[in-house]
Each structure stands twice: as structure tokens, then as C-alpha cells.
Design an enzyme around this catalytic site. Structure first.
Site, PDB file in Angstrom:
ATOM      1  N   ASP A   1      -6.166  37.881   1.521  1.00  0.00           N
ATOM      2  CA  ASP A   1      -6.126  38.467   2.862  1.00  0.00           C
ATOM      3  C   ASP A   1      -6.063  39.984   2.704  1.00  0.00           C
ATOM      4  O   ASP A   1      -5.024  40.542   2.348  1.00  0.00           O
ATOM      5  CB  ASP A   1      -4.895  37.978   3.646  1.00  0.00           C
ATOM      6  CG  ASP A   1      -5.015  36.509   4.054  1.00  0.00           C
ATOM      7  OD1 ASP A   1      -5.709  35.750   3.353  1.00  0.00           O
ATOM      8  OD2 ASP A   1      -4.406  36.127   5.071  1.00  0.00           O
TER       9      ASP A   1
ATOM     10  N   LYS B   1      -9.627  38.195  10.470  1.00  0.00           N
ATOM     11  CA  LYS B   1      -8.238  37.878  10.833  1.00  0.00           C
ATOM     12  C   LYS B   1      -7.705  39.009  11.714  1.00  0.00           C
ATOM     13  O   LYS B   1      -8.025  40.176  11.470  1.00  0.00           O
ATOM     14  CB  LYS B   1      -7.428  37.743   9.537  1.00  0.00           C
ATOM     15  CG  LYS B   1      -5.941  37.586   9.697  1.00  0.00           C
ATOM     16  CD  LYS B   1      -5.279  37.308   8.335  1.00  0.00           C
ATOM     17  CE  LYS B   1      -3.770  37.458   8.397  1.00  0.00           C
ATOM     18  NZ  LYS B   1      -3.112  37.284   7.106  1.00  0.00           N
TER      19      LYS B   1
ATOM     20  N   LYS C   1      -9.020  33.719  11.845  1.00  0.00           N
ATOM     21  CA  LYS C   1      -7.574  33.507  11.682  1.00  0.00           C
ATOM     22  C   LYS C   1      -6.782  34.459  12.563  1.00  0.00           C
ATOM     23  O   LYS C   1      -6.624  35.625  12.227  1.00  0.00           O
ATOM     24  CB  LYS C   1      -7.179  33.700  10.209  1.00  0.00           C
ATOM     25  CG  LYS C   1      -5.662  33.580   9.959  1.00  0.00           C
ATOM     26  CD  LYS C   1      -5.317  33.677   8.487  1.00  0.00           C
ATOM     27  CE  LYS C   1      -3.811  33.774   8.263  1.00  0.00           C
ATOM     28  NZ  LYS C   1      -3.435  33.959   6.866  1.00  0.00           N
TER      29      LYS C   1
END
Lengths: 290, 303
Positions: free
Chosen positions: B131, B203, B239
């Protein structure tokens, strides 16, 4: 031209906010002459659940402050109630045929009851706790601690005093409250929220629901986050229903039966023995001071 | 040419997804689906190996109970790079992935070499998913090339590990910027090679900045993913992270995904929730439907 009066929309008091029921339902409250006096919220089990969430979130801070401060806040609540005697007396008389003098007496007794509990906030520990005798050079103490969220099911009447007396006991010990107000007259419950909001009671510490109590018994009893239930004037059938539902999560359930006169007897309703069911007694060892 | 983002309409549309009624059987299915999409996350300075091991146990078996059919595991455990090895060992053979934040999370305010090395180390330690945070400072100064170039380099550094690109929408100021950043991130990732389903996610947030994930922001990002799919046939994952705490919110997000991208995205390969406290609320609602009584918060282990 005659003025159109503005009737108050009664809401419930949950998490420090005045909210309508999520169910969108309402109850028509009729006065003693059979006329429509008001509409109040017909709270649902989901409202009860969200009130329990609020009460649960408020517990850590409410139980964590000193009893002395809790006492000041409860006393402030009494002050606010005193300042609105007339309004509460009128609210009590909406559905009940009682004299103005009797209604005022109920408000006064409610104020006095709060003051008594305000006094107990930093004293109940001494009455319910103790220093246990041990055979050695150390101490052993038993101290009472609040449990968590306590559900209060108010009696039909007295609609204000019954509610105040029942919520005061667990509240003063540091528990947070979800109270379901009187079925017979929900208006005092609805306006008690305004007293809470103007008296330094932190959001979520007292949550007030109006509606049909019988609809909620099962959900109150089976909700595992509720640590205790305090009620008065319930039928045997309902007491059994609540006790059975509470068994799984081992709730403290306390049913009191107060006569009409008992409600006005501060020694009875604001007795520390009404606080005792809603505390856990913790016994601890402590090394000797010297 | 893409139409500019209409903030008012996006907010209205996002609100409309919260008005669907999902009850009984479909609610139960939705809750289980949400559970299987969670990236169980702990990103604190005080994280210890033992805390991560306990979190991994919760990830594999979210709730110790007898329930039919058995509850799914969550999708992944998300930790800092130094704890990847611990998580990897604890999750071995469970099917739960290890995600690691990297690139100088959460600020990203480090030299590029340090950020890239962060990624390489995390991958070496066994992270299945990385991430990354984008360079918001560069983005807001208009240095789009720089942001895109860095994303491309990070994707190369990831090797076979999947990449999630954190836009940190709470710092991007406008929904238009969110859309620009989404398009930029997707194209930058695609510039380094073909993307298989689920290999690249966008995300919302790190969870360290407020506001974190909101429905309008997520909707704008989902639309970027939809438009890219229509143009290229490539499925990018999504996400939302931070601020999704209740099962009800999670169901709202699932409705939004279904109505924006369709059923293809309704699995943990293409949609994730970055959350920690969400897990227990989902379990609480599942248990309510199973047992009939409403559970206490302390009935479930800490996430």
C-alpha cells in the site's frame, strides 16, 4: 387576528441529541378529556439499541469522573428541574386526573430525589464497601464499582417521579442509563431530556425513550451490552419475561414495588440499597501502609 | 474529454445508496461478503509482534463460534514493513494475504530512494500487497509527471506483489482532484506493463488524515475505475479505508460498488475495506441474526 399556538414536537433524547424514532412511528397522547394533547415518538428496538451504544460509549468517562463531580452534575439537574416546576406539573396533569397541588408535589419530590442521589454519589462507596478483617500485616478492601449500561423501565405513574427515582440510583454510582418512560404519560419523559441537556450531564449518560414498553421488554432483556435492569410496577408475567431473557447474559435485574406513598418517601426510593444492585463489589488486597 | 465532476450530484448519488433496504437473507450474505473483504489493519507506533500475531489469529478466525456455513477469513492483514515477517509466518497456509504499507507511509515525505527501498524491503520480507502513498505535495503543486513517474517506479519495485495506491483524498481538497489523481494513478501503474485483475488498487486514505473514506470520494474513484474498464477492459481494484466502522456503512459501500461497477467487483480480489473496528460490528450483526440476541462489544476479541 387570533394567534395560532405552536405545539411542541416531542422527541426522544439519545446520545445528547433530540431525535425522532428511526421507525417514524408516533403515539397520540390524549388528555383527560379525550382530546389530542400531543404526539410523542413511538420508539423501536433499534432506537433502544442505538441508545445502548451511546450509553456504552459514555460509560468510561461518566464512571471515571469523581463522585464529587457527579454529585455536582446531578445537583445541577435538580436545579434545572426546580426552575421548570410549572411546566412539569402541567405535563404530569395531561393524562392523569390529579390536582395541581398533587402534581407540584410530584415535581418537588423528583427534585428532592435527585438531590438525595447527588449526595450519595461520593458516599455510597463507604456504605456499600468495607475494610475486611485479615490475619496479617496488610489490608483487604471491598469496593463497589459501577457496572455499565443500566436499562430503566419507568412505572406508568408517577410518570416523572417514578422515572427520576429509578434512573437516579444506578446513575449516581456511575452507570449510564437507557430509560423507557411511562406508557401512561410519556410527556414528562420527553421533556426531562431538556433538563439533562441543560445540566452538564454528558451526552449519552442519560438516554430517554418513549413508546410502548411491552414491545421492548424482550429486546432489553436479551441485549448483552445491558448490565442491569431496574423497574417497578411490572406485572408478574412481564417480570418473568425479563428475568428469563436476562439469564443468558447474567444481568442484574431489580424489581421494586413502591406504593403511592413510598414514591414520596426519600428514604425508601433514594436508599443506598437501591444503588447496591447496580454495582460490582471488587475485593482487593493492599500491602500495609508502613 | 471527461466531464468535470459535479460535486452536488456526486453527493446526492452517494447518499442514494444509503437508502436501499437490505434485510434477512441478503443482509446475511452482504455481511459475510463484507467480512471477507476486510484488510484488518494495525498501523500504530506501538504495534508489537505479539499484537500482530493476535491480529493474524483474528484475521483467520474472526469469531470463535459454531456457525453454519463457517465464517470466511478476512482478505488480508495490513501492517508496517518491519512487522511483515511476523504476519507472514502467522498467516502461513491460511489464504489470508499480508499487506504492507510502504513508501514512507503515511506522509510520503522522504527521498524517492528511501521510499523505493521501503517497498523493496517489504516485498523481500514477504508482503503480498504493497500500500503506497502518492506524493501529495507534488500533486498539489501541479507536478503530475513527477507523481506518475514515482508511481511507475514503485510498481516496478513491487515485482509480483500487488499494488494499492493511496491517494489520501482528505488532502486533495476537491472531488475533481480526486478524479484527476485516480486517473493519473491508474495510468501510471498501467504504463509499466499489463495489469491483471486485482493487481492494482486505488485506495482512498491512510487513515491518519480526517476526513478519510467518504462515500462521495469513493464514488468518484469507482467511476474512474469504471471508465478505465470501459476504455481498456482492465479491472482496477478499489479500497476505501478509514472511517468505515459499522456494518451498515459497509453494506452501503457494497451497494455503491454493485451499482457502479457491477457484480464482477463484489469479491475481495477487486474490492477491500481498510478497517479494524468494522470487523467486530459485522460480527455483532451476524451474531444477532444467528442467536436472536444483540451481542455486547466485549463478546468479541479485540481487533
Amino acid at each position: 387576528m387570533s394567534r395560532l399556538t405552536i405545539a411542541k414536537t416531542y422527541k426522544m433524547y439519545i446520545g445528547g441529541k433530540f431525535v425522532r424514532t428511526e421507525s417514524g412511528r408516533s403515539i397520540v397522547v390524549e388528555n383527560t378529556k379525550g382530546e389530542i394533547a400531543a404526539h410523542t415518538c413511538h420508539g423501536s428496538r433499534k432506537d433502544f439499541r442505538s441508545a445502548v451504544e451511546s450509553a456504552s460509549n459514555a460509560f468510561t468517562s461518566w464512571s471515571g469522573i469523581t463522585g464529587y463531580l457527579r454529585g455536582q452534575i446531578l445537583y445541577r439537574m435538580a436545579e434545572m428541574l426546580e426552575g421548570r416546576r410549572e411546566e412539569f406539573a402541567a405535563a404530569i396533569q395531561v393524562t392523569q386526573k390529579i390536582t395541581p397541588a398533587k402534581a407540584k408535589k410530584e415535581v418537588d419530590a423528583s427534585v428532592d430525589c435527585l438531590v438525595r442521589f447527588a449526595g450519595w454519589t461520593d458516599k455510597y462507596q463507604q456504605v456499600l464497601g468495607c475494610s475486611n478483617a485479615v490475619a496479617g500485616d496488610y489490608y483487604n478492601f471491598t469496593v463497589p464499582q459501577p457496572q455499565g449500561v443500566v436499562a430503566v423501565i419507568a412505572p406508568p405513574a408517577p410518570s416523572l417521579l417514578g422515572l427520576v427515582a429509578l434512573l437516579g440510583a444506578p446513575l449516581c454510582a456511575g452507570n449510564t442509563i437507557v430509560a423507557v418512560g411511562s406508557d401512561l404519560n410519556p410527556i414528562p419523559t420527553a421533556i426531562l431530556g431538556e433538563i439533562c441537556q441543560t445540566s452538564d450531564i454528558p451526552a449519552g449518560v442519560i438516554n430517554l425513550i418513549t413508546g410502548k414498553q411491552s414491545e421492548l421488554f424482550e429486546h432489553i432483556a436479551s441485549h448483552r451490552q445491558v448490565a442491569g435492569i431496574y423497574s417497578a410496577a411490572l406485572s408478574k408475567k412481564n417480570r418473568i419475561l425479563i428475568e428469563t431473557g436476562s439469564a443468558d447474559s447474567v444481568k442484574r435485574v431489580r424489581f421494586n414495588s413502591f406504593s403511592d406513598e413510598d414514591w414520596y418517601d426519600g428514604d425508601k426510593v433514594a436508599s443506598p440499597w437501591n444503588i447496591e444492585p447496580f454495582v460490582e463489589l471488587k475485593t482487593i488486597w493492599h500491602p500495609s501502609a508502613c | 474529454m471527461r466531464k468535470p465532476i459535479d460535486t452536488v450530484m456526486v453527493e446526492q448519488r452517494a447518499t442514494s445508496f444509503t437508502r436501499r433496504s437490505i434485510k434477512t437473507e441478503s443482509k446475511q450474505q452482504g455481511l459475510r461478503l463484507a467480512l471477507s473483504m476486510i484488510d484488518l489493519t494495525t498501523l500504530e507506533g506501538k504495534d508489537s509482534p505479539e499484537k500482530v500475531r493476535s491480529l493474524c489469529h483474528k484475521a483467520i478466525t474472526p469469531w470463535e463460534c459454531e456457525i453454519e456455513p463457517p465464517l470466511p477469513s478476512v482478505a488480508a492483514v495490513c501492517v508496517y514493513p518491519s512487522l511483515v515477517q511476523v504476519a507472514k509466518r502467522a498467516l502461513e497456509g491460511s489464504g489470508v494475504s499480508v499487506a504492507s504499507v510502504a513508501t514512507g507511509f503515511p506522509s510520503g515525505q522522504y527521498p524517492l530512494s528511501v521510499r523505493l527501498n521501503d517497498v523493496v524491503e517489504a516485498v523481500k520480507s514477504g508482503a503480498d500487497e504493497i500500500d503506497m502513498v502518492i506524493n501529495r505535495g507534488a500533486f498539489l503543486s501541479g507536478c503530475m509527471e513527477e507523481v506518475a513517474d514515482e508511481i511507475a517506479q514503485v510498481r516496478v519495485a513491487c515485482g509480483n506483489s500487488h499494488l494499492k495506491i493511496i491517494l489520501e483524498t482528505g488532502e486533495l481538497e476537491t472531488l475533481e482532484n480526486v478524479r484527476i489523481a485516480s486517473d493519473l494513478a491508474i495510468r501510471a501503474a498501467a504504463s509499466t506493463g499489463p495489469i491483471n485483475d486485482g493487481e492494482v488498487f486505488i485506495k482512498t486514505s491512510t487513515g491518519k488524515v480526517s476526513p478519510a473514506a467518504t462515500m462521495p470520494v469513493t464514488l468518484v474513484m469507482l467511476e474512474a475505475i469504471r471508465d478505465y474498464y470501459e476504455e481498456t477492459g482492465v479491472r482496477i481494484g478499489m479500497k476505501p479505508a478509514g472511517g468505515i466502522k459499522t456494518a451498515k456503512q459497509a453494506l452501503h459501500y457494497l451497494v455503491m460498488v454493485k451499482e457502479t461497477l457491477g457484480d464482477d467487483w463484489l469479491n475481495s480480489n477487486l474490492f477491500r475495506f481498510g478497517a479494524s473496528s468494522l470487523t467486530n460490528d459485522v460480527l455483532r450483526q451476524i451474531s444477532k441474526q444467528q442467536t436472536g440476541s444483540y451481542a455486547a462489544t466485549y463478546d468479541f476479541s479485540e481487533a
